[in-house]
Design a protein around this motif. Sequence first.
Motif, PDB file in Angstrom:
ATOM      1  N   PRO A 187       0.836  -1.203   0.000  1.00 44.24           N
ATOM      2  CA  PRO A 187       0.000   0.000   0.000  1.00 44.24           C
ATOM      3  C   PRO A 187       0.869   1.251   0.000  1.00 44.24           C
ATOM      4  CG  PRO A 187      -0.687  -1.542   1.707  1.00 44.24           C
ATOM      5  CD  PRO A 187       0.644  -2.004   1.213  1.00 44.24           C
ATOM      6  N   PRO A 210      -5.630  -2.819  10.932  1.00 39.38           N
ATOM      7  CA  PRO A 210      -4.918  -4.038  10.514  1.00 39.38           C
ATOM      8  C   PRO A 210      -3.515  -3.727   9.976  1.00 39.38           C
ATOM      9  CG  PRO A 210      -7.158  -4.002   9.646  1.00 39.38           C
ATOM     10  CD  PRO A 210      -6.898  -2.651  10.206  1.00 39.38           C
ATOM     11  N   SER A 269      -2.353  -2.727   6.124  1.00 36.73           N
ATOM     12  CA  SER A 269      -3.444  -2.054   5.412  1.00 36.73           C
ATOM     13  C   SER A 269      -3.015  -0.650   5.012  1.00 36.73           C
ATOM     14  CB  SER A 269      -4.694  -1.978   6.286  1.00 36.73           C
ATOM     15  OG  SER A 269      -4.448  -1.166   7.429  1.00 36.73           O
ATOM     16  N   SER A 277      -2.852   1.595   7.943  1.00 37.66           N
ATOM     17  CA  SER A 277      -1.656   1.480   8.800  1.00 37.66           C
ATOM     18  C   SER A 277      -0.529   2.364   8.284  1.00 37.66           C
ATOM     19  CB  SER A 277      -1.200   0.022   8.884  1.00 37.66           C
ATOM     20  OG  SER A 277      -0.668  -0.423   7.648  1.00 37.66           O
TER      21      SER A 277
END
Length: 194
Positions: A50, A182, A185, A188
């Motif tokens: 991500p 989480p 993610s 995060s």
Amino acid sequence: MRNKLTAGLVTTCLSAATLALLPATSAQAADPMCSSGSIKYTWSTVSKSPVVTHRKAIEHYTGGIVTKTVSASSVTSITASVTATAGAEVSGGVALASLSGKVGLELKAEGSRTKTTAESITHRLSSRGKYVLYAGTVKTQGYYTQFRCDRGTRWINTGNYGKAISFTVATEGGLKCGTTVPAGSLASYAKRYC
């Protein structure tokens, strides 16, 4: 009459036996292993991660539940690209389609770029505190080796290799700083801007 029938049966049995003795590969020789001249890519060191492309930190201490729309600044830009060895003939579209199948994501075409201007993001602030509103995507990259089908019989390494980078659809959201999210993610990664 009996002799003629017996001779006919012997001939038929011999013909069947002859067919049975023919190697199975003779019948299958016409089936190619691959389509002659076609290209395929094998991948190594493939990664998905991500990436926050836009973010805006805000505070909410006025009380009550409010919905805020903010203009989030661009912090990272990703460009879909395919690099290759000098003089290599590599189709960026084919390479990225192959990478897309490898990672199971719909990736953007070569030359596509994430938005570099501000992104409008709306989020519901439910309690007092500091928030980060963000937008981002999943960056995907990998190293490839190109193969070509030789006469439909085998795959040959062309000696062409390189790297491909792309990304998938944009995602946006918001989180209150201090909230547990989480691991791995997009949220995060956005927490780093709290």
